[in-house]
Design a protein around this motif. Sequence first.
Motif: not given
Length: 555
Positions: A20-27, A341-343, A371-384
Amino acid sequence: INDYKIAFESRQASVLGRREVLTGKAKFGIFGDGKEVPQVAMAKAFKNGDWRSGYYRDQTFAFATGISTIKQFFAQLYANPTDGADPFSGGRQMNCHFATKSINEDGSWNDLTQIKNCSSDISPTGGQMARLVGLAYASKLFRNNKELDYLKNFSVNGNEVAFGTIGNASTSEGVFFEAINAAGVLQIPMAISIWDDAYGISVPAKYQTTKEDISEVLKGFQRDAKQPGYEIFKVKGWDYPALCEVYEKAIAVCREEHVPVLIHVTELTQPQGHSTSGSHERYKSKDRLAWENEHDCILKMREWMLDSAVASEEEILEIEKNAKIFVRNAQKEAWNEFLDSIKPEQKKVVDLINGMVKHQPELAKIAAQLAATADAQRREVFTSARKAIRLSTKFPSAERDELLKWYKAQEVLNQERYNSKLHTDGKESPDQIEIINPVYDDQSKMVDGREVLNACFNENFARDQRLVAFGEDLGNIGDVNQGFAGLQAKYGELRITDTGIREMTIMGQGIGLAMRGLKPIAEIQYLDYLIFALNVLSDDLASLSYRTKGIQKAP
């Protein structure tokens, strides 16, 4: 069979967590693979009321004791701040940093005798050792000071053992030796397990430890018929029957006799390397890697189960198949709940920005990208959201006002998610104490400050049996500045106590006692000496409320 199931599930959690980390889902991820079998053995001896002060390789122990579920393990890996998802830190700590709920929302204490307690983990290697001394010392006070018998929610006659864990390389830290010595002097129920895989990241034991063997170094601490000390055990980490036997014997001695014990668990492995930051193939020889494959503790336990007819090959295969499915489902559930929780926030921001497009067409690109960002994180939502607000500064509109209103409301929610509980609040908070101002008149005497302190300590020790004080020269001579003069004779050596020169574990002693409901005064003679304990104060005490999101305290 159940122990093998837990160990195998834990290994699958490590493998999947790394992926999960190596695929970018976790840091970042750090896992307990290779330590599973000794941890299920240790868990068998861990009872309600006991305490753990360990480090970030103890996930199997957490699963075996019920401190954590695998789903919660993944929720913490994803840093999910949703209430209840990561009950240990509210998404504030990296994975494998566990904690149990000691206090309620109103700041009152839980019944700590009815749960398996886990003090909140910290990342600095060896940092758990100072606190461990205090957690164990509390049991000694509860057993020997009958004036504390009324504290039924904190101890049952001091029968609680404080379990500590540490990696072999971290035993090189000064705080380890300081804690080992302090526990030997105090004779407290502290059980320290050393997970020895012969490496500290890439550095082998020959650069870490004299004789490459910490239990050999510590042989002088072994008790004998004439002098108290430790009971020291050494056991191979892949030998399940021997591990169970050693832990049963060691913890019985520790619990009943209040003798510290050290269990040196050797010949462990680290199948995935130190962490997700790299691979151990870079620094281990082919022979070492081959040895690790042969001595994997789960593989060895599997062989023992077959040889002893505990289970058949078919039964074990079924356990392994079901474990893989169970762990995968737990991971998916944790990930989906995190995204769910983010969607709604993602959709809301897309809709709000799209509402502004009629005034500013160029904003359509921001909305489309989000809208096109799959599995958007809260950071991406707030950046937009921030970008749209900034770019629309010269284009006021009702739609922009609505986005701005939403953003400010979310800032309040984010304050609770990410920045709350810097300090412990509730009915026992210092903020709730009524301030009584001093009153002076013409007849008031001029006295030394030490006399004021001494009188204050005297009144408080008479009022509250939970108070204890300890430090260098504090007991017999009453402190070099005489603030405690005469108080040891009045209140006894259990409550007013001398210590050795060991600033880190004086602070840790205070933290552990406070976490178990007592009121410690940990005295350091001079400011210069306090610097020796600064790591304990900053890394552990100062962050405790924040990093547990208010479920633990050490007042």
